[in-house]
Motif scaffolding. Structure first.
Motif, PDB file in Angstrom:
ATOM      1  N   LYS A  88       0.728  -1.313   0.062  1.00 35.84           N
ATOM      2  CA  LYS A  88      -0.108   0.018   0.092  1.00 35.84           C
ATOM      3  C   LYS A  88       1.024   1.173  -0.005  1.00 35.84           C
ATOM      4  O   LYS A  88       0.420   2.343  -0.623  1.00 35.84           O
ATOM      5  CB  LYS A  88      -1.026   0.330   1.107  1.00 35.84           C
ATOM      6  N   GLY A  89       1.958   1.202   0.598  1.00 33.10           N
ATOM      7  CA  GLY A  89       2.755   2.350   0.746  1.00 33.10           C
ATOM      8  C   GLY A  89       3.558   2.320   1.965  1.00 33.10           C
ATOM      9  O   GLY A  89       3.476   1.399   2.891  1.00 33.10           O
ATOM     10  N   THR A  90       4.313   3.423   2.127  1.00 30.37           N
ATOM     11  CA  THR A  90       5.380   3.741   3.505  1.00 30.37           C
ATOM     12  C   THR A  90       5.067   4.920   3.950  1.00 30.37           C
ATOM     13  O   THR A  90       4.934   6.022   3.406  1.00 30.37           O
ATOM     14  CB  THR A  90       6.692   3.374   3.164  1.00 30.37           C
ATOM     15  N   ALA A  91       5.418   5.128   5.228  1.00 30.54           N
ATOM     16  CA  ALA A  91       5.714   6.365   5.898  1.00 30.54           C
ATOM     17  C   ALA A  91       7.127   6.190   6.612  1.00 30.54           C
ATOM     18  O   ALA A  91       7.223   5.639   7.584  1.00 30.54           O
ATOM     19  CB  ALA A  91       4.377   6.700   7.113  1.00 30.54           C
ATOM     20  N   VAL A  92       7.749   7.216   5.950  1.00 28.32           N
ATOM     21  CA  VAL A  92       9.293   7.275   6.592  1.00 28.32           C
ATOM     22  C   VAL A  92       9.338   8.506   7.513  1.00 28.32           C
ATOM     23  O   VAL A  92       9.583   9.427   7.390  1.00 28.32           O
ATOM     24  CB  VAL A  92      10.125   7.394   5.195  1.00 28.32           C
TER      25      VAL A  92
END
Length: 414
Positions: free
Chosen positions: A303-307
């Motif tokens: 789905k995606g990433t949060a860095v």
């Protein structure tokens, strides 16, 4: 049984010795010779000097076949052909076929021929010219006292094309091949020495024509079981039996039965289950996202990433309460679990994977030394988390944390 031939490789080029260019040719040749039923005995890398080249040629006179790459270009530092003439007691002569090949190549590319390029048609009189349809540097076949020397360009795509199209068929026709087969088992969660102890009795009982290699890398160990035997069927069946014994000994550490990274295994599991994941990354800096998105079709599972590298972003983006961070510290079980659940909710994924740690080389404390990493995986069933220490090398910490994050996710999928 026919005598197995001795094959050696010489790679020529100063750029290989100073680290400017990585010598991928030797590894590629070893792999493709093995697949064809031949064994590369040794590989030698030398510089562009007459002395080094002559010494290498003389050192290979106990071989049956010597594969030489590099030093065949048109510039002054490419001295292989004159040195070949000295070793084989011959001279450079004009080869019309080689010249026509260069002219044809330049014409197709819209270039003008120069005198320097014409020099590439000057070949040792004693050689058999083999056309290079991939470039201008020639391929040459010479023999001395029963030893075959095959010369190829050092440019990898040219070397690979010539070897596949021209040299390998000649080698198969000239020399006897012995069937070769290998199996690769990928493991993680156990160190090389501990793994060796667990499978010691099995390894010692292997048939003499099989060999086991341990190939450790960041956070995992590849096991390669390979063998060579005149009876290809016997070899195949024996490998089947031994691999079955091995997998029964260490099932909890095996993540793949072929040479592939752990993220590929996780990708396949998620595809089969129709599930997705998202990542919240601090110390890994987006590496979890990076390796999965190298796989075509990864958007079906990722789905995606949060860095959230800066501490306030863990609160602002992922909803980790500031008081939790203040009380327990940013590198803690409480924070990583909140990060995992936060990114799972934020991106509406089946799983949330989170990392927080100290990659180093600075930033560590007595309580949280460099290399400390907390990893958490959140799902509908709750959160699992674990603390690791991956050492003091920053790159190693990032890579090992990435692999272990995928391993923890894999454990939730099996």
């Amino acid at each position: 049984m026919m005598k197995e031939i001795v094959i050696k490789n010489i790679s020529i080029g100063d750029e290989l010795l100073i680290g400017q260019v990585i010598n991928t040719n030797a590894a590629w040749l070893g792999e493709h010779l093995s697949s064809a039923g031949f064994q590369l005995d040794s590989a030698l890398t030398i510089g562009d000097s007459e002395r080094a080249i002559l010494d290498a040629f003389n050192a290979c006179m106990d071989a049956d076949l010597v594969l030489v790459t590099g030093g065949l270009g048109p510039t002054a530092d490419d001295i292989t052909k004159p040195t070949v003439c000295k070793f084989f007691d011959t001279e450079l002569v004009f080869c019309q076929a080689a010249y026509d090949n260069v002219v044809s190549l330049f014409k197709r590319r819209g270039f003008q021929m120069s005198e320097r390029n014409r020099s590439q048609a000057m070949l040792p009189k004693a050689c058999e010219y083999i056309p290079n349809t991939y470039g201008t540097a020639p391929c040459m076949w010479l023999e001395k006292k029963g030893v075959v020397f095959a010369f190829m360009p050092g440019v990898p795509f040219e070397m690979k094309g010539i070897f596949t199209d021209e040299l390998l068929p000649r080698i198969k026709q000239r020399f006897h091949a012995v069937p070769y087969e290998k199996r690769v088992v990928m493991t993680t969660g156990i160190g090389e020495s501990f793994l060796a102890d667990k499978i010691k009795d099995w390894e010692e009982a292997l048939p003499p024509f099989l060999s086991l290699a341990y190939l450790p890398q960041h956070g995992m160990v590849r096991l390669r079981l390979s063998g060579r035997h005149e009876d290809a069927v016997l070899l195949h069946e024996t490998l089947d039996r031994e691999i079955a014994k091995l997998t029964a000994l260490i099932p909890e550490y095996i993540f793949a039965m072929q040479d592939q990274p752990i993220e590929r295994t996780v990708f396949d599991l998620l595809i089969n289950k129709g599930m997705t994941f998202a990542s919240a990354e601090s110390c890994t800096g987006g590496n979890i996202a990076h390796v999965i998105t190298l796989i075509p079709g990864s958007s079906d599972v990722f789905k995606g990433t949060a860095v959230t590298y800066a501490t306030p972003m863990k609160t602002k983006v992922l909803g980790v309460p500031a008081e939790v961070i203040e009380k327990h510290g940013v590198v803690s079980q409480e924070v990583v679990e909140r990060m995992a659940t936060g990114v799972r909710d934020l991106m509406e994924a089946d799983f949330g994977v989170a990392t927080t740690g100290v990659a180093g080389p600075s930033g560590g404390t007595e309580e949280t030394p460099v290399g400390t990493v907390w990893i958490g995986v959140a799902s509908s069933k709750g959160v699992v988390s674990k603390c690791f220490n991956f050492g003091k090398d920053r790159e190693n910490v990032i890579n090992r944390a990435t692999i272990m994050a995928y391993e923890m996710l894999r454990q939730q999928l099996i």
